[in-house]
Design a protein around this motif. Structure first.
Motif, PDB file in Angstrom:
ATOM      1  N   HIS A 190      46.217  65.892  10.878  1.00  0.00           N
ATOM      2  CA  HIS A 190      45.765  65.292   9.613  1.00  0.00           C
ATOM      3  C   HIS A 190      45.713  66.345   8.507  1.00  0.00           C
ATOM      4  O   HIS A 190      46.157  66.087   7.375  1.00  0.00           O
ATOM      5  N   GLU A 191      45.203  67.527   8.817  1.00  0.00           N
ATOM      6  CA  GLU A 191      45.140  68.599   7.817  1.00  0.00           C
ATOM      7  C   GLU A 191      46.528  68.952   7.292  1.00  0.00           C
ATOM      8  O   GLU A 191      46.724  69.143   6.083  1.00  0.00           O
ATOM      9  N   ALA A 192      47.494  69.021   8.200  1.00  0.00           N
ATOM     10  CA  ALA A 192      48.860  69.346   7.794  1.00  0.00           C
ATOM     11  C   ALA A 192      49.457  68.233   6.938  1.00  0.00           C
ATOM     12  O   ALA A 192      50.182  68.500   5.966  1.00  0.00           O
ATOM     13  N   THR A 244      37.853  58.129   5.539  1.00  0.00           N
ATOM     14  CA  THR A 244      39.102  58.731   5.052  1.00  0.00           C
ATOM     15  C   THR A 244      40.291  57.911   5.518  1.00  0.00           C
ATOM     16  O   THR A 244      41.237  57.668   4.763  1.00  0.00           O
ATOM     17  N   ALA A 245      40.233  57.465   6.772  1.00  0.00           N
ATOM     18  CA  ALA A 245      41.311  56.643   7.321  1.00  0.00           C
ATOM     19  C   ALA A 245      41.469  55.361   6.518  1.00  0.00           C
ATOM     20  O   ALA A 245      42.591  54.957   6.160  1.00  0.00           O
ATOM     21  N   GLU A 246      40.351  54.714   6.203  1.00  0.00           N
ATOM     22  CA  GLU A 246      40.400  53.473   5.419  1.00  0.00           C
ATOM     23  C   GLU A 246      41.069  53.711   4.063  1.00  0.00           C
ATOM     24  O   GLU A 246      41.908  52.915   3.618  1.00  0.00           O
ATOM     25  N   LYS A 247      40.729  54.830   3.431  1.00  0.00           N
ATOM     26  CA  LYS A 247      41.305  55.150   2.118  1.00  0.00           C
ATOM     27  C   LYS A 247      42.828  55.252   2.204  1.00  0.00           C
ATOM     28  O   LYS A 247      43.554  54.665   1.385  1.00  0.00           O
ATOM     29  N   LEU A 273      48.406  47.058   8.151  1.00  0.00           N
ATOM     30  CA  LEU A 273      47.466  45.939   8.051  1.00  0.00           C
ATOM     31  C   LEU A 273      46.725  45.737   9.363  1.00  0.00           C
ATOM     32  O   LEU A 273      45.501  45.564   9.396  1.00  0.00           O
ATOM     33  N   ASN A 274      47.465  45.760  10.464  1.00  0.00           N
ATOM     34  CA  ASN A 274      46.853  45.561  11.783  1.00  0.00           C
ATOM     35  C   ASN A 274      45.966  46.745  12.163  1.00  0.00           C
ATOM     36  O   ASN A 274      44.857  46.572  12.671  1.00  0.00           O
ATOM     37  N   TYR A 275      46.454  47.960  11.913  1.00  0.00           N
ATOM     38  CA  TYR A 275      45.704  49.146  12.327  1.00  0.00           C
ATOM     39  C   TYR A 275      44.342  49.182  11.644  1.00  0.00           C
ATOM     40  O   TYR A 275      43.308  49.415  12.287  1.00  0.00           O
ATOM     41  N   LEU A 276      44.327  48.943  10.333  1.00  0.00           N
ATOM     42  CA  LEU A 276      43.058  48.964   9.601  1.00  0.00           C
ATOM     43  C   LEU A 276      42.152  47.831  10.068  1.00  0.00           C
ATOM     44  O   LEU A 276      40.951  48.025  10.287  1.00  0.00           O
ATOM     45  N   GLY A 277      42.732  46.624  10.233  1.00  0.00           N
ATOM     46  CA  GLY A 277      41.937  45.490  10.704  1.00  0.00           C
ATOM     47  C   GLY A 277      41.335  45.753  12.067  1.00  0.00           C
ATOM     48  O   GLY A 277      40.144  45.460  12.314  1.00  0.00           O
ATOM     49  N   TYR A 278      42.119  46.330  12.970  1.00  0.00           N
ATOM     50  CA  TYR A 278      41.610  46.598  14.316  1.00  0.00           C
ATOM     51  C   TYR A 278      40.559  47.700  14.295  1.00  0.00           C
ATOM     52  O   TYR A 278      39.564  47.647  15.040  1.00  0.00           O
ATOM     53  N   MET A 279      40.759  48.715  13.438  1.00  0.00           N
ATOM     54  CA  MET A 279      39.763  49.787  13.338  1.00  0.00           C
ATOM     55  C   MET A 279      38.403  49.217  12.967  1.00  0.00           C
ATOM     56  O   MET A 279      37.377  49.578  13.546  1.00  0.00           O
ATOM     57  N   PHE A 285      50.323  55.879   5.937  1.00  0.00           N
ATOM     58  CA  PHE A 285      49.910  55.303   7.217  1.00  0.00           C
ATOM     59  C   PHE A 285      49.604  56.418   8.215  1.00  0.00           C
ATOM     60  O   PHE A 285      48.596  56.375   8.934  1.00  0.00           O
ATOM     61  N   GLN A 286      50.461  57.434   8.268  1.00  0.00           N
ATOM     62  CA  GLN A 286      50.218  58.539   9.198  1.00  0.00           C
ATOM     63  C   GLN A 286      48.957  59.312   8.824  1.00  0.00           C
ATOM     64  O   GLN A 286      48.206  59.758   9.707  1.00  0.00           O
ATOM     65  N   LEU A 287      48.710  59.479   7.534  1.00  0.00           N
ATOM     66  CA  LEU A 287      47.461  60.099   7.097  1.00  0.00           C
ATOM     67  C   LEU A 287      46.258  59.283   7.573  1.00  0.00           C
ATOM     68  O   LEU A 287      45.257  59.835   8.041  1.00  0.00           O
ATOM     69  N   GLY A 288      46.377  57.958   7.475  1.00  0.00           N
ATOM     70  CA  GLY A 288      45.290  57.093   7.924  1.00  0.00           C
ATOM     71  C   GLY A 288      45.100  57.130   9.429  1.00  0.00           C
ATOM     72  O   GLY A 288      43.969  57.230   9.930  1.00  0.00           O
TER      73      GLY A 288
END
Length: 589
Positions: A414-416, A452-455, A471-477, A438-441
């Protein structure tokens, strides 16, 4: 449920389209002239639209006699030039060739031959003066006016260039040179920050009005229309059928000029008709069977048309016949990547790097292939070598993140990626894609930075609102954390609208219902997810076991939890959850 993370790993792999076309693009002589004509003061001429004065019979005869005299004079100089050339008197020959062209500018064959000679001998001033002199003749061909327009453009005199280009169109409205040069002038003004899209469209529309045109015109116009789609994407629906008709009509004439055939292939490719593009490239290969660039582009065309076996045959033959052709190796590796033959891709990329060590992209392609082949340590070595050779850029930083990611070091990954985003903002904004965010999230979520992931997930979705994976990844999180369940349900529903039979998305919807306390509805969605799952998934089976447990069906709960436990290559955190839930059931494990 989050989709298999490995499939979301690489976003900068060297796919089929990463190797640009290197064939001659069929540019008009006027455009080539831009690089060869010396900057000298222009001679202004008027763009007159007045009708010519009606000549008397005597005047007509005198004019015709003058034409004949010019023709004889030009031929005399031409013959003298040939004589000088035979005696090896190159300077004298060039002088006579020049006199032949200026004596009869209407003789396009002689003039164009002299133009080429002047270019070859770098007589730039004479070349410019010849065009000025030639275009003064009322019978000068349109092509010369187009070439003059190009020289004015090169001299940064766009107004004079437009006049000359319009003269070319007026003298030959069924010739493509004038339209092409006028569009090039407007394109140069766009690069200078001016708005000229409407003007270009007007030129194209005027060209489209021409009827009973030659094959060269059809191909040239189709190519220009295809190029215009990059400026005006809204016109795609309207222009694509017109481009297709122009190309189809031109192709029916069976053109034999290699440049025209390549232009047809390129234009078909631009509008997404890869089948026809491949057909044209195969035709070009018959005309130029031993040209490595043609073989390369034929292979690319076949690959884009889905004819992978034929593409590989062409590339294997190219590599055997021209072993130092690194582009062939690169494309062969790209096809191997697309077919999940990662070891083969690594082999070809390594050879390409040896052949062209100064091409930075090849090094990053090799790193990508090594990561796909699950060789993160080897990838790290290759990336370190690239860092020593090349200045820091987005791909260096990005692939460093991918190496951390494959080693499950999500925090460093994530830092990179944050560093890569910063670099892109400053110097490479085209890299700021929905996939990067998406990869940052996802790396933020994996390293438990949920806000941070949500942002970053929201940023990804703002760039591409129908991006189902985000959409799915955020919803599932949210569902997994038992928060924001109403919005989670909406986001997952949007993902399912794009992919209604995606087992991971169905599992996510089931989990939202489970978190909301509607276990029976959750079970319906979960069984649907199980139906569409192509292979056993530990998390999906674990959820199913939990739902049966909530419904007090201990038999099925244990059945699916035990099945989840038996799934290989399961993440450690999921394994721990399964063990805990089995332990909670008690009894036989």
């Amino acid at each position: 449920m989050k989709e298999t993370f490995r499939n979301l790993l690489l976003g900068c792999t060297g796919g089929l389209l990463s190797v640009g076309c290197v064939l001659n693009d069929g540019r008009p002589a006027g455009e080539t002239l831009l690089e060869t004509v010396e900057k000298t003061e222009p001679v202004y001429f008027q763009d007159k639209k007045d009708k010519p004065k009606e000549l008397t019979p005597e005047e007509k005869q005198a004019k015709e006699d003058e034409k004949i005299a010019k023709r004889f004079q030009a031929l005399a100089h031409y013959s003298a030039a040939l004589a000088h050339k035979e005696r090896g008197e190159e300077k004298e020959a060039l002088t006579e060739f020049y006199k032949a062209a200026t004596a009869d500018p209407s003789n396009e064959k002689i003039v164009m031959e002299v133009v080429q000679l002047l270019i070859a001998n770098r007589e730039r001033n004479k070349l410019f003066q010849l065009l000025i002199q030639a275009t003064k003749d009322p019978d000068a061909p349109a092509r010369l006016h187009a070439m003059l327009a190009a020289t004015y453009l090169d001299r940064k005199k766009p107004d004079l260039a437009k006049v000359a280009a319009k003269n070319a169109i007026r003298r030959d409205p069924k010739g493509i040179a004038g339209y092409r040069t006028l569009i090039q002038i407007y394109q140069s003004e766009i690069r200078a920050g001016q708005k000229r899209t409407k003007e270009i469209r007007t030129v194209l529309d005027d060209a489209l009005k021409q009827e009973k045109v030659e094959t060269e015109f059809q191909i040239g116009l189709a190519s220009m229309l295809a190029d215009h789609l990059a400026l005006d994407k809204k016109a795609e629906k309207e222009l694509k059928p017109k481009i297709t008709k122009l190309l189809d009509d031109a192709w029916k004439t069976k053109p034999k000029n290699p440049i025209q055939v390549e232009q047809v292939a390129r234009a078909y490719r631009r509008i997404g008709n890869h089948e026809k593009a491949a057909e044209a490239m195969e035709s070009l290969l018959k005309l130029l069977p031993n040209n490595p660039l043609v073989i390369l582009e034929t292979a690319r065309g076949l690959a884009l048309a889905g004819k992978m076996d034929q593409a590989k045959t062409q590339l294997d033959g190219l590599i055997k016949k021209f072993p130092k052709n690194w582009q062939g190796r690169q494309l062969r590796a790209a096809i191997a990547m697309d077919q999940d033959e990662y070891g083969l891709a690594v082999t070809h990329y390594r050879e390409a790097v040896k052949l062209a060590p100064r091409i930075s992209q090849l090094h990053y392609d090799l790193v990508s292939a090594l990561l796909a082949n699950e060789k993160p340590d080897d990838a790290a070595k290759e990336l370190a070598a690239a860092k020593k050779k090349f200045r820091a850029d987005f791909q260096q930083i990005y692939f460093g993140a991918m190496i951390h990611l494959q080693k499950d070091d999500y925090g460093k990954a994530h830092e990179a990626l944050v560093e890569a985003e910063k670099f892109a903002k400053e110097s490479d904004p085209d890299r700021l894609t929905h996939f990067l965010y998406f990869q940052l999230g996802s790396t933020a979520e994996r390293s438990k930075q949920y806000k941070t992931a949500e942002k970053f997930f929201r940023k990804s979705i703002s760039i591409k609102p129908d991006y189902a994976t985000a959409l799915n990844y955020l919803g599932y999180m949210w569902a997994d954390r038992n928060e924001n369940l109403d919005e989670a349900k909406k986001f997952i529903a949007r993902a399912l609208k794009e992919e209604p039979e995606n087992a991971a998305f169905l599992d996510s919807m089931a989990w939202v219902y489970f978190r909301k306390g509607n276990v029976k509805e959750a079970l319906k969605w979960q069984l649907k997810a199980l139906k569409h799952s192509k292979e056993d998934d530990a998390e999906l089976l674990m959820h199913l076991g939990e739902m049966y447990h909530a419904l007090k069906d201990e038999k099925n709960a244990r059945k699916y939890l035990e099945k989840a436990k038996g799934v290989k290559d399961t993440d450690d955190d999921i394994k721990a959850k399964i063990e805990a839930k089995l332990k909670a059931l008690g009894g036989k494990k």
